[in-house]
Design a protein around this motif. Sequence first.
Motif, PDB file in Angstrom:
ATOM      1  N   MET A 117      31.547  47.401   9.021  1.00 30.60           N
ATOM      2  CA  MET A 117      31.320  48.807   8.724  1.00 30.60           C
ATOM      3  C   MET A 117      32.182  49.660   9.646  1.00 30.60           C
ATOM      4  SD  MET A 117      27.707  50.726   8.743  1.00 30.60           S
ATOM      5  CE  MET A 117      27.635  52.351   9.353  1.00 30.60           C
ATOM      6  N   SER A 118      33.030  50.515   9.074  1.00 30.35           N
ATOM      7  CA  SER A 118      33.903  51.344   9.894  1.00 30.35           C
ATOM      8  C   SER A 118      33.155  52.577  10.407  1.00 30.35           C
ATOM      9  CB  SER A 118      35.138  51.765   9.100  1.00 30.35           C
ATOM     10  OG  SER A 118      34.769  52.571   8.017  1.00 30.35           O
ATOM     11  N   VAL A 119      33.582  53.015  11.579  1.00 31.02           N
ATOM     12  CA  VAL A 119      32.945  54.142  12.253  1.00 31.02           C
ATOM     13  C   VAL A 119      34.009  55.198  12.539  1.00 31.02           C
ATOM     14  CG1 VAL A 119      31.638  54.848  14.300  1.00 31.02           C
ATOM     15  CG2 VAL A 119      31.280  52.578  13.324  1.00 31.02           C
ATOM     16  N   ILE A 120      33.618  56.460  12.473  1.00 28.01           N
ATOM     17  CA  ILE A 120      34.509  57.565  12.817  1.00 28.01           C
ATOM     18  C   ILE A 120      34.081  58.097  14.186  1.00 28.01           C
ATOM     19  CG2 ILE A 120      35.346  59.856  12.199  1.00 28.01           C
ATOM     20  CD1 ILE A 120      34.705  59.174   9.271  1.00 28.01           C
ATOM     21  N   TYR A 121      34.996  57.965  15.141  1.00 30.58           N
ATOM     22  CA  TYR A 121      34.752  58.438  16.499  1.00 30.58           C
ATOM     23  C   TYR A 121      35.552  59.709  16.737  1.00 30.58           C
ATOM     24  CZ  TYR A 121      32.961  53.748  17.327  1.00 30.58           C
ATOM     25  OH  TYR A 121      32.252  52.584  17.261  1.00 30.58           O
ATOM     26  N   GLY A 122      35.004  60.592  17.524  1.00 27.99           N
ATOM     27  CA  GLY A 122      35.722  61.794  17.919  1.00 27.99           C
ATOM     28  C   GLY A 122      36.095  61.709  19.385  1.00 27.99           C
ATOM     29  N   THR A 167      30.781  60.436  14.136  1.00 28.19           N
ATOM     30  CA  THR A 167      29.378  60.116  14.406  1.00 28.19           C
ATOM     31  C   THR A 167      29.107  60.016  15.899  1.00 28.19           C
ATOM     32  OG1 THR A 167      29.889  57.772  14.153  1.00 28.19           O
ATOM     33  CG2 THR A 167      29.026  58.930  12.221  1.00 28.19           C
ATOM     34  N   LEU A 168      30.149  59.726  16.675  1.00 26.01           N
ATOM     35  CA  LEU A 168      30.028  59.662  18.125  1.00 26.01           C
ATOM     36  C   LEU A 168      31.257  60.347  18.706  1.00 26.01           C
ATOM     37  CD1 LEU A 168      28.603  58.553  20.695  1.00 26.01           C
ATOM     38  CD2 LEU A 168      30.031  56.517  20.453  1.00 26.01           C
ATOM     39  N   ILE A 169      31.042  61.256  19.649  1.00 24.83           N
ATOM     40  CA  ILE A 169      32.159  61.989  20.255  1.00 24.83           C
ATOM     41  C   ILE A 169      32.199  61.688  21.744  1.00 24.83           C
ATOM     42  CG2 ILE A 169      33.130  64.262  20.744  1.00 24.83           C
ATOM     43  CD1 ILE A 169      31.692  65.242  18.184  1.00 24.83           C
ATOM     44  N   LEU A 170      33.327  61.176  22.181  1.00 25.75           N
ATOM     45  CA  LEU A 170      33.544  60.972  23.606  1.00 25.75           C
ATOM     46  C   LEU A 170      34.344  62.161  24.105  1.00 25.75           C
ATOM     47  CD1 LEU A 170      33.355  57.993  22.265  1.00 25.75           C
ATOM     48  CD2 LEU A 170      33.857  57.326  24.601  1.00 25.75           C
ATOM     49  N   LYS A 171      33.954  62.693  25.242  1.00 23.77           N
ATOM     50  CA  LYS A 171      34.599  63.911  25.735  1.00 23.77           C
ATOM     51  C   LYS A 171      34.804  63.833  27.231  1.00 23.77           C
ATOM     52  CE  LYS A 171      30.025  65.823  25.424  1.00 23.77           C
ATOM     53  NZ  LYS A 171      29.125  66.666  24.743  1.00 23.77           N
ATOM     54  N   GLU A 172      35.861  64.529  27.677  1.00 27.79           N
ATOM     55  CA  GLU A 172      36.107  64.580  29.111  1.00 27.79           C
ATOM     56  C   GLU A 172      36.901  65.814  29.485  1.00 27.79           C
ATOM     57  OE1 GLU A 172      37.948  60.952  30.358  1.00 27.79           O
ATOM     58  OE2 GLU A 172      39.224  60.900  28.615  1.00 27.79           O
ATOM     59  N   LYS A 173      36.797  66.158  30.748  1.00 31.09           N
ATOM     60  CA  LYS A 173      37.501  67.305  31.304  1.00 31.09           C
ATOM     61  C   LYS A 173      38.493  66.775  32.325  1.00 31.09           C
ATOM     62  CE  LYS A 173      33.845  70.581  30.330  1.00 31.09           C
ATOM     63  NZ  LYS A 173      33.121  71.751  30.770  1.00 31.09           N
TER      64      LYS A 173
END
Length: 183
Positions: A1-6, A30-36
Amino acid sequence: MSVIYGYARVSSVDQDLTIQEEALRSAGATLILKEKRSGTTIEGREELSRLLDFVRKGDTIIITRIDRLARSIGDLAAIVKRLEERGVSLKATEQPIDTSTPAGRAFLQMLGVFAEFETAIRKERQLEGIAKAKKEGVYKGRKASVDGGKINELVTAGKGATEIAKTLGIGRATVYRYLGEKG
C-alpha cells in the motif's frame, strides 16, 4: 500500500510552517515531517533524513516547492536519485513537478538550477551590502566575544597567551589575534 508523505521546512525558528502543512494535507499527505533548518545543506536535517530512510517503493513525497527540499543542485540530485532508486516519486504543490513523469523530472532539474542560482545571487548581494556598510562605517561586525580589558590586565601582570587563554576560557589563537589587532 503506497503512502503520501509531506515534507515541510522553513529556515529559522521564528518562521511558521502552517501554510505548507495545510497545502500538503490538501494534496493528500497522511503524515507530514517538518523541520526548521536551513535548506542550504542536507546535513543536520534529521526529519528529511528520517523520511528518506522510511519511504518505500510506490510511496510519494509531496513538498510545496523544491526549495523546501534543497537549495543546491547537488543536494537535489542526490535526494531525487535516492528516491528513484527506491521507487518513490516526488511531487510539488506549487510547481509542475512529478518525478513519475518525464516532463515533471525535466521541470524539476530546471527549477533546481534556478534555486541554486538564486541562493548564489542572494549571498553575493549580502556580501556586497556588508562591504558597502563597512566602507561607510556603518557595519562593525558582530560584538566582540572576548573581553579585551581582561586580556590587557593579564598581559600587564606578565601572563603568557596559554595562561590567559586558560584563565578566560578562550583559545590561544584568540588571544594572539586580539594582541595582533591591538598592536
